[in-house]
Design a protein around this motif. Structure first.
Motif, PDB file in Angstrom:
ATOM      1  N   GLU A  19       0.834  -1.204   0.000  1.00 50.16           N
ATOM      2  CA  GLU A  19       0.000   0.000   0.000  1.00 50.16           C
ATOM      3  C   GLU A  19       0.867   1.252   0.000  1.00 50.16           C
ATOM      4  O   GLU A  19       0.587   2.203  -0.727  1.00 50.16           O
ATOM      5  N   GLN A  20       1.930   1.254   0.783  1.00 43.93           N
ATOM      6  CA  GLN A  20       2.828   2.407   0.804  1.00 43.93           C
ATOM      7  C   GLN A  20       3.481   2.602  -0.556  1.00 43.93           C
ATOM      8  O   GLN A  20       3.622   3.734  -1.023  1.00 43.93           O
ATOM      9  N   GLY A  21       3.872   1.521  -1.197  1.00 43.82           N
ATOM     10  CA  GLY A  21       4.453   1.613  -2.536  1.00 43.82           C
ATOM     11  C   GLY A  21       3.458   2.158  -3.545  1.00 43.82           C
ATOM     12  O   GLY A  21       3.802   2.996  -4.384  1.00 43.82           O
ATOM     13  N   ARG A  22       2.227   1.707  -3.456  1.00 42.40           N
ATOM     14  CA  ARG A  22       1.172   2.185  -4.348  1.00 42.40           C
ATOM     15  C   ARG A  22       0.904   3.675  -4.105  1.00 42.40           C
ATOM     16  O   ARG A  22       0.771   4.455  -5.049  1.00 42.40           O
ATOM     17  N   ASN A  23       0.869   4.079  -2.840  1.00 43.66           N
ATOM     18  CA  ASN A  23       0.651   5.490  -2.511  1.00 43.66           C
ATOM     19  C   ASN A  23       1.794   6.357  -3.042  1.00 43.66           C
ATOM     20  O   ASN A  23       1.571   7.445  -3.572  1.00 43.66           O
ATOM     21  N   ARG A  24       3.007   5.860  -2.910  1.00 40.70           N
ATOM     22  CA  ARG A  24       4.172   6.608  -3.399  1.00 40.70           C
ATOM     23  C   ARG A  24       4.145   6.688  -4.928  1.00 40.70           C
ATOM     24  O   ARG A  24       4.477   7.726  -5.497  1.00 40.70           O
ATOM     25  N   ASN A  26       1.441   6.656  -6.783  1.00 42.09           N
ATOM     26  CA  ASN A  26       0.377   7.622  -7.101  1.00 42.09           C
ATOM     27  C   ASN A  26       0.869   9.048  -6.899  1.00 42.09           C
ATOM     28  O   ASN A  26       0.575   9.938  -7.696  1.00 42.09           O
ATOM     29  N   ALA A  27       1.622   9.274  -5.829  1.00 47.10           N
ATOM     30  CA  ALA A  27       2.175  10.608  -5.574  1.00 47.10           C
ATOM     31  C   ALA A  27       3.146  10.992  -6.684  1.00 47.10           C
ATOM     32  O   ALA A  27       3.162  12.142  -7.136  1.00 47.10           O
ATOM     33  N   ALA A  28       3.966  10.042  -7.142  1.00 46.94           N
ATOM     34  CA  ALA A  28       4.912  10.317  -8.230  1.00 46.94           C
ATOM     35  C   ALA A  28       4.163  10.727  -9.491  1.00 46.94           C
ATOM     36  O   ALA A  28       4.549  11.684 -10.168  1.00 46.94           O
ATOM     37  N   ALA A  29       3.097  10.029  -9.796  1.00 48.46           N
ATOM     38  CA  ALA A  29       2.308  10.361 -10.991  1.00 48.46           C
ATOM     39  C   ALA A  29       1.696  11.752 -10.861  1.00 48.46           C
ATOM     40  O   ALA A  29       1.692  12.528 -11.822  1.00 48.46           O
ATOM     41  N   LEU A  30       1.204  12.090  -9.682  1.00 49.12           N
ATOM     42  CA  LEU A  30       0.595  13.399  -9.458  1.00 49.12           C
ATOM     43  C   LEU A  30       1.630  14.512  -9.486  1.00 49.12           C
ATOM     44  O   LEU A  30       1.467  15.514 -10.173  1.00 49.12           O
ATOM     45  N   ILE A  42       8.725  14.146  -4.270  1.00 50.20           N
ATOM     46  CA  ILE A  42       7.756  13.233  -3.653  1.00 50.20           C
ATOM     47  C   ILE A  42       7.851  13.320  -2.136  1.00 50.20           C
ATOM     48  O   ILE A  42       6.840  13.340  -1.436  1.00 50.20           O
ATOM     49  N   GLY A  43       9.058  13.399  -1.618  1.00 49.35           N
ATOM     50  CA  GLY A  43       9.241  13.529  -0.173  1.00 49.35           C
ATOM     51  C   GLY A  43       8.654  14.819   0.349  1.00 49.35           C
ATOM     52  O   GLY A  43       8.003  14.833   1.409  1.00 49.35           O
ATOM     53  N   GLN A  44       8.875  15.917  -0.386  1.00 52.52           N
ATOM     54  CA  GLN A  44       8.293  17.200   0.024  1.00 52.52           C
ATOM     55  C   GLN A  44       6.773  17.129   0.003  1.00 52.52           C
ATOM     56  O   GLN A  44       6.108  17.627   0.914  1.00 52.52           O
ATOM     57  N   TRP A  45       6.229  16.533  -1.045  1.00 56.04           N
ATOM     58  CA  TRP A  45       4.780  16.408  -1.164  1.00 56.04           C
ATOM     59  C   TRP A  45       4.219  15.590  -0.005  1.00 56.04           C
ATOM     60  O   TRP A  45       3.228  15.969   0.613  1.00 56.04           O
ATOM     61  N   ALA A  46       4.867  14.472   0.304  1.00 50.99           N
ATOM     62  CA  ALA A  46       4.405  13.601   1.385  1.00 50.99           C
ATOM     63  C   ALA A  46       4.448  14.331   2.723  1.00 50.99           C
ATOM     64  O   ALA A  46       3.539  14.192   3.554  1.00 50.99           O
ATOM     65  N   GLU A  47       5.500  15.122   2.937  1.00 52.94           N
ATOM     66  CA  GLU A  47       5.612  15.886   4.185  1.00 52.94           C
ATOM     67  C   GLU A  47       4.472  16.897   4.301  1.00 52.94           C
ATOM     68  O   GLU A  47       3.841  17.024   5.347  1.00 52.94           O
ATOM     69  N   ALA A  48       4.195  17.615   3.210  1.00 52.83           N
ATOM     70  CA  ALA A  48       3.108  18.597   3.226  1.00 52.83           C
ATOM     71  C   ALA A  48       1.763  17.904   3.429  1.00 52.83           C
ATOM     72  O   ALA A  48       0.914  18.391   4.180  1.00 52.83           O
ATOM     73  N   GLN A  49       1.584  16.767   2.790  1.00 55.28           N
ATOM     74  CA  GLN A  49       0.336  16.026   2.943  1.00 55.28           C
ATOM     75  C   GLN A  49       0.141  15.586   4.395  1.00 55.28           C
ATOM     76  O   GLN A  49      -0.944  15.745   4.956  1.00 55.28           O
ATOM     77  N   ARG A  50       1.185  15.038   5.007  1.00 56.73           N
ATOM     78  CA  ARG A  50       1.099  14.625   6.421  1.00 56.73           C
ATOM     79  C   ARG A  50       0.789  15.821   7.317  1.00 56.73           C
ATOM     80  O   ARG A  50      -0.006  15.719   8.251  1.00 56.73           O
ATOM     81  N   PHE A  51       1.407  16.956   7.019  1.00 53.74           N
ATOM     82  CA  PHE A  51       1.168  18.162   7.804  1.00 53.74           C
ATOM     83  C   PHE A  51      -0.308  18.546   7.767  1.00 53.74           C
ATOM     84  O   PHE A  51      -0.937  18.737   8.802  1.00 53.74           O
TER      85      PHE A  51
END
Length: 115
Positions: A19-24, A26-30, A42-51
């Protein structure tokens, strides 16, 4: 019994990893329009999303008694989201403007007469 428990735990871990791989992915595609899940954005996006998820779902962390984020922190995360939106929509708007130019030329009246 311990073997059965170990098997269930192993399957659960495997599912989470997938699931984490699939989410990552999907984030890469976006974020990048590609499939490079290790791209730095992708890391920056994930950090902002978690925030933002941490503040929009207050029921998740209500017991922590956190102070509200500073304006600087909000702006830092908003800039990440804005940058992604700007990059991903830039090509669309470039194409739109090019199409508008083509349509304007195609619909222009030639020779001073009415169309």
């Amino acid at each position: 019994m311990p073997k059965a428990v170990a098997r269930v735990v192993s399957e659960l871990i495997s599912t989470v990893v997938k699931e984490q791989g699939r989410n990552r992915a999907n984030a890469a595609a976006l974020v990048t329009g590609g499939s490079d899940a290790k791209h730095p954005a992708i890391g920056q996006w994930a950090e902002a999303q978690r925030f933002f998820l941490g503040w929009t779902h207050l029921d998740r962390n209500h017991e922590q008694g956190r102070d509200l984020p500073t304006d600087e922190m909000l702006l830092r995360h908003l800039r990440i989201v804005e940058d992604v939106i700007e990059v991903r929509t830039a090509l669309f708007f470039e194409n739109l403007h090019a199409l508008e130019d083509i349509l304007e030329k195609a619909n222009a009246v030639k020779g001073g007469g009415a169309a």
